[in-house]
Design a protein around this motif. Structure first.
Motif, PDB file in Angstrom:
ATOM      1  N   ILE A  37       0.844  -1.200   0.000  1.00 54.84           N
ATOM      2  CA  ILE A  37       0.000   0.000   0.000  1.00 54.84           C
ATOM      3  C   ILE A  37       0.879   1.249   0.000  1.00 54.84           C
ATOM      4  N   LEU A  38       1.960   1.224   0.772  1.00 52.14           N
ATOM      5  CA  LEU A  38       2.851   2.381   0.846  1.00 52.14           C
ATOM      6  C   LEU A  38       3.516   2.649  -0.500  1.00 52.14           C
ATOM      7  N   VAL A  39       4.014   1.587  -1.141  1.00 52.76           N
ATOM      8  CA  VAL A  39       4.665   1.749  -2.444  1.00 52.76           C
ATOM      9  C   VAL A  39       3.660   2.250  -3.480  1.00 52.76           C
ATOM     10  N   THR A  40       2.456   1.714  -3.435  1.00 49.65           N
ATOM     11  CA  THR A  40       1.413   2.156  -4.365  1.00 49.65           C
ATOM     12  C   THR A  40       1.082   3.623  -4.152  1.00 49.65           C
ATOM     13  N   ALA A  41       0.966   4.028  -2.892  1.00 53.44           N
ATOM     14  CA  ALA A  41       0.658   5.423  -2.575  1.00 53.44           C
ATOM     15  C   ALA A  41       1.776   6.354  -3.029  1.00 53.44           C
ATOM     16  N   ALA A  42       3.006   5.868  -3.027  1.00 55.31           N
ATOM     17  CA  ALA A  42       4.141   6.689  -3.436  1.00 55.31           C
ATOM     18  C   ALA A  42       4.227   6.832  -4.951  1.00 55.31           C
ATOM     19  N   ILE A  43       3.887   5.759  -5.666  1.00 60.23           N
ATOM     20  CA  ILE A  43       4.059   5.742  -7.121  1.00 60.23           C
ATOM     21  C   ILE A  43       2.839   6.282  -7.864  1.00 60.23           C
ATOM     22  N   ASN A  86       9.467  10.668  -3.509  1.00 58.10           N
ATOM     23  CA  ASN A  86       8.267  10.434  -2.708  1.00 58.10           C
ATOM     24  C   ASN A  86       8.301   9.057  -2.051  1.00 58.10           C
ATOM     25  N   LEU A  87       8.752   8.066  -2.792  1.00 57.12           N
ATOM     26  CA  LEU A  87       8.848   6.709  -2.247  1.00 57.12           C
ATOM     27  C   LEU A  87       9.818   6.658  -1.075  1.00 57.12           C
ATOM     28  N   LEU A  88      10.982   7.260  -1.223  1.00 53.02           N
ATOM     29  CA  LEU A  88      11.975   7.265  -0.151  1.00 53.02           C
ATOM     30  C   LEU A  88      11.455   8.013   1.079  1.00 53.02           C
ATOM     31  N   TYR A  89      10.726   9.101   0.840  1.00 48.55           N
ATOM     32  CA  TYR A  89      10.176   9.875   1.956  1.00 48.55           C
ATOM     33  C   TYR A  89       9.129   9.057   2.722  1.00 48.55           C
ATOM     34  N   LEU A  90       8.220   8.420   2.002  1.00 50.08           N
ATOM     35  CA  LEU A  90       7.170   7.646   2.667  1.00 50.08           C
ATOM     36  C   LEU A  90       7.740   6.414   3.362  1.00 50.08           C
ATOM     37  N   LEU A  91       8.787   5.822   2.810  1.00 47.31           N
ATOM     38  CA  LEU A  91       9.433   4.689   3.482  1.00 47.31           C
ATOM     39  C   LEU A  91      10.062   5.127   4.802  1.00 47.31           C
ATOM     40  N   SER A  92      10.507   6.381   4.850  1.00 53.74           N
ATOM     41  CA  SER A  92      11.155   6.897   6.062  1.00 53.74           C
ATOM     42  C   SER A  92      10.158   7.409   7.091  1.00 53.74           C
ATOM     43  N   PHE A  93       9.088   8.067   6.615  1.00 58.76           N
ATOM     44  CA  PHE A  93       8.195   8.765   7.542  1.00 58.76           C
ATOM     45  C   PHE A  93       6.776   8.217   7.577  1.00 58.76           C
TER      46      PHE A  93
END
Length: 224
Positions: free
Chosen positions: A3-9, A115-122
């Motif tokens: 879900i996180l990766v999808t939300a980022a991409i 965006n992906l790196l940011y969401l993976l971190s935060f």
């Protein structure tokens, strides 16, 4: 994680699809457009590495200068360099609207990885806000950059160099204004909203103008 990766991409792909489908007169080769997206994604890592090293070394302490050199200037320059080096002279860059698509594609490749790196971190909590601001703003900077690349590529007079310069400095200035607004703690929201409306208006105006340039180009080529 899915879900996180999808939300980022998803925001980047949605915006790229939107600008791609706006072109009703000609279909840009998908492979070349995907290549611009991938190239934009790949430059994320050297940009972030350089920014990290400069910040850790304390090379630049002034916040305004940092916004100019580390974010606005560096990011827009690398995106511009990718388009100029790998796409500007490409055989499939054959009409004025193409520049706009390649500009958006390169910028959204960068924005998607960032965006992906940011969401993976935060975490995913900020996914909506980032889709609304950083991802969309990068897309709009790219549209403006690509518009001037298209103007430069098909200029019939001595303005080709002038448009090429504008393709770098106009998005760089817009990016600088965007970053400067975010530094106004407490009331940045009241400033960013009208700026984003203006940015969307500007980008959509460039889309309309690029489409008209495409029509004129196709008429000259006796294709319509």
């Amino acid at each position: 994680m899915f879900i996180l990766v999808t939300a980022a991409i998803a925001p980047g792909l949605a915006l790229l699809s939107y600008f791609y489908l706006r072109n009703q007169m000609a279909t840009e080769p998908r492979r070349t457009l995907i290549q611009s997206f991938i190239l934009g994604a790949l430059i994320t890592f050297p940009i972030m590495f350089i920014q990290y090293v400069l910040k850790e070394e304390g090379t630049i302490t002034n916040q305004f200068v940092s916004n100019v050199l580390l974010s606005s200037g560096m990011e827009e320059f690398f995106k511009w360099l990718i388009i100029f080096s790998f796409i500007y002279r490409h055989v499939e860059f054959d009409d004025p609207y193409d520049g706009l698509l390649y500009g958006a594609g390169t910028s959204l490749g960068f924005a998607t990885v960032e965006n992906l790196l940011y969401l993976l971190s935060f975490g995913i909590d900020s996914a909506f806000l980032r889709a609304l601001l950083p991802v969309s703003s990068h897309a709009l900077f790219g549209v403006v950059m690509g518009y001037y690349f298209g103007k430069s590529k098909f200029a019939k007079n001595d303005k080709a160099v002038e448009y090429l310069i504008l393709s770098l400095f106009v998005p760089m200035i817009l990016h600088l204004v965007y970053n400067s607004i975010l530094t106004f703690k407490g009331f940045w929201i009241s400033l960013i909203a009208p700026f984003m409306f203006y940015l969307w208006w500007l980008a959509l105006r460039k889309v309309k103008l690029a489409h008209q340039h495409l029509v004129d180009h196709l008429i000259e080529q006796n294709k319509i």
